[in-house]
Design a protein around this motif. Structure first.
Motif, PDB file in Angstrom:
ATOM      1  N   THR A  24       0.842  -1.131   0.167  1.00 44.53           N
ATOM      2  CA  THR A  24      -0.021  -0.066  -0.006  1.00 44.53           C
ATOM      3  C   THR A  24       0.957   1.316  -0.074  1.00 44.53           C
ATOM      4  O   THR A  24       1.932   1.217   0.356  1.00 44.53           O
ATOM      5  N   MET A  25       0.268   2.288  -0.298  1.00 48.30           N
ATOM      6  CA  MET A  25       0.860   3.503  -0.409  1.00 48.30           C
ATOM      7  C   MET A  25       1.378   3.933   1.049  1.00 48.30           C
ATOM      8  O   MET A  25       2.335   4.598   1.106  1.00 48.30           O
ATOM      9  N   TYR A  73      -0.329  -1.175  -6.645  1.00 46.41           N
ATOM     10  CA  TYR A  73      -0.050  -2.494  -7.604  1.00 46.41           C
ATOM     11  C   TYR A  73      -0.730  -3.547  -6.686  1.00 46.41           C
ATOM     12  O   TYR A  73      -1.388  -4.403  -7.755  1.00 46.41           O
ATOM     13  N   GLU A  74      -1.295  -3.622  -5.644  1.00 46.30           N
ATOM     14  CA  GLU A  74      -2.168  -4.735  -5.162  1.00 46.30           C
ATOM     15  C   GLU A  74      -3.392  -4.434  -5.707  1.00 46.30           C
ATOM     16  O   GLU A  74      -4.055  -5.618  -6.067  1.00 46.30           O
ATOM     17  N   GLN A  75      -4.135  -3.352  -5.688  1.00 42.18           N
ATOM     18  CA  GLN A  75      -5.301  -2.946  -6.336  1.00 42.18           C
ATOM     19  C   GLN A  75      -5.358  -3.317  -7.917  1.00 42.18           C
ATOM     20  O   GLN A  75      -6.384  -4.178  -8.306  1.00 42.18           O
ATOM     21  N   MET A  76      -4.407  -2.971  -8.378  1.00 37.26           N
ATOM     22  CA  MET A  76      -4.192  -3.135  -9.794  1.00 37.26           C
ATOM     23  C   MET A  76      -4.140  -4.753 -10.318  1.00 37.26           C
ATOM     24  O   MET A  76      -4.625  -5.357 -11.210  1.00 37.26           O
ATOM     25  N   SER A  77      -3.421  -5.545  -9.456  1.00 39.01           N
ATOM     26  CA  SER A  77      -3.073  -7.119  -9.432  1.00 39.01           C
ATOM     27  C   SER A  77      -4.229  -7.805  -9.499  1.00 39.01           C
ATOM     28  O   SER A  77      -4.445  -8.853  -9.993  1.00 39.01           O
ATOM     29  N   ASP A  83     -10.038  -4.549 -17.663  1.00 39.28           N
ATOM     30  CA  ASP A  83      -9.902  -3.480 -16.530  1.00 39.28           C
ATOM     31  C   ASP A  83      -8.633  -2.492 -16.599  1.00 39.28           C
ATOM     32  O   ASP A  83      -8.340  -1.400 -16.678  1.00 39.28           O
ATOM     33  N   LEU A  84      -7.658  -3.339 -16.737  1.00 39.51           N
ATOM     34  CA  LEU A  84      -6.381  -3.150 -16.601  1.00 39.51           C
ATOM     35  C   LEU A  84      -5.974  -2.179 -18.057  1.00 39.51           C
ATOM     36  O   LEU A  84      -5.418  -1.176 -17.776  1.00 39.51           O
ATOM     37  N   GLN A 100       1.799   5.472 -13.998  1.00 43.84           N
ATOM     38  CA  GLN A 100       0.689   4.429 -13.725  1.00 43.84           C
ATOM     39  C   GLN A 100       0.019   3.651 -14.693  1.00 43.84           C
ATOM     40  O   GLN A 100      -0.256   2.545 -14.697  1.00 43.84           O
ATOM     41  N   ALA A 101       0.018   4.353 -15.952  1.00 44.58           N
ATOM     42  CA  ALA A 101      -0.552   3.665 -17.047  1.00 44.58           C
ATOM     43  C   ALA A 101       0.629   2.699 -17.610  1.00 44.58           C
ATOM     44  O   ALA A 101       0.038   1.461 -17.878  1.00 44.58           O
ATOM     45  N   LEU A 102       1.749   2.763 -17.406  1.00 46.54           N
ATOM     46  CA  LEU A 102       2.795   1.715 -17.751  1.00 46.54           C
ATOM     47  C   LEU A 102       2.468   0.481 -16.925  1.00 46.54           C
ATOM     48  O   LEU A 102       2.475  -0.640 -17.200  1.00 46.54           O
ATOM     49  N   MET A 103       2.238   0.684 -15.709  1.00 51.07           N
ATOM     50  CA  MET A 103       2.070  -0.443 -14.657  1.00 51.07           C
ATOM     51  C   MET A 103       0.787  -1.217 -14.860  1.00 51.07           C
ATOM     52  O   MET A 103       0.840  -2.451 -14.966  1.00 51.07           O
ATOM     53  N   ALA A 104      -0.272  -0.371 -15.349  1.00 51.90           N
ATOM     54  CA  ALA A 104      -1.461  -1.223 -15.713  1.00 51.90           C
ATOM     55  C   ALA A 104      -1.447  -1.976 -16.931  1.00 51.90           C
ATOM     56  O   ALA A 104      -1.608  -3.226 -17.210  1.00 51.90           O
ATOM     57  N   PHE A 105      -0.368  -1.502 -17.885  1.00 50.49           N
ATOM     58  CA  PHE A 105      -0.204  -2.100 -19.376  1.00 50.49           C
ATOM     59  C   PHE A 105       0.552  -3.353 -19.154  1.00 50.49           C
ATOM     60  O   PHE A 105       0.499  -4.409 -19.671  1.00 50.49           O
TER      61      PHE A 105
END
Length: 608
Positions: A24-25, A73-77, A83-84, A100-105
């Protein structure tokens, strides 16, 4: 800031990025504060290191609300692929948050598996293109950008789908590096990729790829001084419809006219076209690069007209827009072009400053090293593809061997089965022939019997003896019968007389009532006599007569055999084709088609 202070700052930022990748942040914040407050396990820091800690802590406190705004990262995973990809597009295009866009992609790309359905594979490929956009436009990491499109190409091969974007984006990388290193060899490679992508996009009717390919083809052709060779491409492109919202397509039409005028050295007319492009193209995130390119082209044109002040003014606008949109590759072109303009204007100091900016940015992007890495990756990718092709060919040969063995085995089995079937067919044909001969003999016997029908009285006597010795079962069935044995003989004689009329019993309307009316006896008496003498009911009795007639016509009348089975059935009184076939098989022992075939063979043999 001293060199050592910059190193401490970089080290702190690297640790911050490392812990931000997971958790978490809030945990990230605590970890980072601990890193700042606890002594580093390194050599003693110089004097200004403590000051750097305070500065970094203050900067982090100021940036904390912005960092907390994004998803962890936890939420995106926990998100699915769709959705990603959607989150990455929003973060990049609407909120301008490339990290953040790169992490999602990247997470979406990592979900790719060969067993996914085609829709999810398409989304993974879309994520690859999104990652390319971040690496290329915002980080200028061409090696990672190239890796992304190679992944997209593998997915495209998996779903057996041509992807013009793969060649388009690869061409973008080569064109950008070519412009930054003045390498015409790479520009020609980019030009080849764009041509291939344009042809593929036309076939698949990929509007977006068609427009981008044409934009880049124009720039590459202008750089190679071969704009006049785009005639066939322009003719194909100019026939496409242009809607109200087709900003890039309208831009491309104007750009083609501008580059043509530029090639013909009509510079002021070309500037007029560029100014139209700048006015009609919105400077939003989607179209910022188009506006920057237009401003750069206007600056180059003004420079060629020796209008230095105007050229520098256009470059300032291009720099402001590039800074806002994060287009670092465009900044390289701007710095390099400004240095050349200032040098030509004998403003040496300003020219050197601009060139230094160019060199620093170029060094920070590792362009030369990235080009080497991309070439190595291309070689490795081609080698991997060749290895895969060899493995596929080997597997194909193995499959062919197994298939050949299987076919041989199947052929042998089929040959044995065919021999068995042939033997069974021979036996069946012989059996059918015997049945046919038996039927013919029976018909001849009945014909001879009709010759002696004049011996009526003798037959009555025979019938009386027959009924006198009848079974108990028959007597019991018709126990209440009022017919004597003599009467039955008379009824039988009348039945036979009536049944000599072929037209009568071959009529579809012939029934027991009709027979009783013609014979002059009650229907009950007719049915009783038929059962006692023939041991069957009226319908079976009638069917046998009709089938005998059909067999006689087959043997004597060749025109009868040219009828269909339904026609034969109707001609002898049957209303149903299936009833005719069933009755025929019951009487003759084989279907009418086989009976006709054997009869025809016998007739041919007799004629020979």
């Amino acid at each position: 800031m001293g060199i050592m202070g910059f190193d401490v700052f970089s080290l702190s930022l690297q640790r911050l990025l490392a812990v931000t990748r997971g958790g978490t942040m809030f945990a990230t914040f605590l970890h980072f504060v601990a890193e700042m407050l606890l002594p580093l396990e390194t050599e003693p820091l110089p004097f200004n290191a403590s000051m750097m800690k305070i500065v970094v802590s203050i900067l982090f406190a100021l940036l904390w609300p912005f960092l907390c705004h994004g998803q962890s990262y936890e939420q995106m995973s926990r998100m699915d692929i769709k959705d990603l990809v959607g989150l990455g597009e929003r973060r990049l295009l609407e909120e301008n948050k490339p990290d953040q866009a790169l992490m999602a992609f990247t997470l979406a790309m990592g979900r790719y598996r060969r067993n996914l359905d085609e829709g999810d594979k398409q989304l993974c490929m879309k994520a690859c293109y999104g990652a390319w956009l971040v690496y290329f436009n915002h980080f200028c990491n061409y090696q990672k950008a190239f890796e992304s499109i190679m992944t997209a190409r593998d997915i495209a091969d998996d779903i057996h789908q041509d992807q013009p974007k793969v060649y388009l984006l690869a061409g973008n990388i080569y064109q950008t590096i070519s412009e930054q290193n003045n390498d015409s060899r790479l520009m020609r490679r980019a030009y080849t990729y764009y041509n291939k992508a344009f042809d593929m996009a036309l076939v698949s009717n990929d509007r977006s790829s068609i427009d981008i390919c044409f934009s880049n083809l124009l720039a590459a052709a202008h750089s190679l001084d071969c704009i006049d060779k785009l005639g066939s491409v322009w003719r194909a492109y100019s026939t496409l419809s242009v809607g109200r919202g087709d900003v890039r397509r309208r831009y491309n039409h104007s750009a083609y006219r501008m580059y043509t005028l530029w090639h013909d050295r009509k510079l002021r007319a070309a500037i007029g076209e560029v100014e139209g492009q700048i006015r009609s193209t919105p400077a939003d995130a989607e179209h910022a690069r188009l506006v920057v390119n237009a401003l750069l082209n206007k600056g180059r044109l003004l420079f060629e007209l020796r209008l230095t002040a105007g050229a520098l003014s256009e470059l300032r606008k291009a720099q402001q827009l590039s800074d806002r949109a994060g287009l670092k590759d465009a900044l390289l072109e701007i710095y390099e072009l400004r240095a050349r303009i200032l040098q030509a204007a004998h403003q040496t100091k300003e020219a050197n400053e601009s060139y230094n900016h160019y060199l620093k940015l170029k060094d920070s992007l590792y362009i030369s090293r990235q080009l080497s890495n991309i070439d190595e990756m291309q070689f490795g990718y081609d080698l991997k593809k060749k290895d895969e092709k060899l493995r596929m060919e080997q597997a194909h040969r193995q499959r062919l061997f197994v298939l050949a063995v299987t076919l041989v085995a199947i052929t042998l089995v089929l040959a044995v089965m065919l021999l068995i079937i042939k033997r069974k067919n021979s036996e069946l044909r012989e059996s059918n022939r015997q049945l046919y001969l038996k039927s013919v003999a029976q018909l001849k016997s009945e014909a001879n019997e009709r010759v002696v029908t004049h011996k009526y009285e003798q037959e009555i006597n025979d019938l009386q003896r027959h009924f006198a010795t009848d079974s108990d079962h028959t007597r019991q069935r018709y126990k209440g019968s009022g017919l004597s044995d003599c009467d039955k003989g008379q009824v039988l004689a009348r039945i036979k007389k009536v049944m000599e009329d072929v037209d009568e019993y071959c009529s579809p309307e012939f029934s027991v009532l009709r027979l009783s009316a013609l014979a002059g006896y009650k229907p009950k008496d007719i049915s009783e006599v038929i059962h006692d003498f023939y041991n069957c009911n009226f319908n079976a009795f009638l069917n046998e007569y009709r089938i005998r007639e059909a067999c006689r016509r087959v043997a004597e009348d060749s025109s009868f055999t040219r009828l269909t089975i339904q026609g034969m059935a109707n001609s002898v009184g049957f209303k149903s084709r299936s009833a005719f076939i069933a009755a025929f098989k019951k009487f003759a022992g084989l279907p009418p088609s086989e009976y006709i075939k054997i009869s025809a063979q016998d007739r041919q043999q007799a004629e020979c």
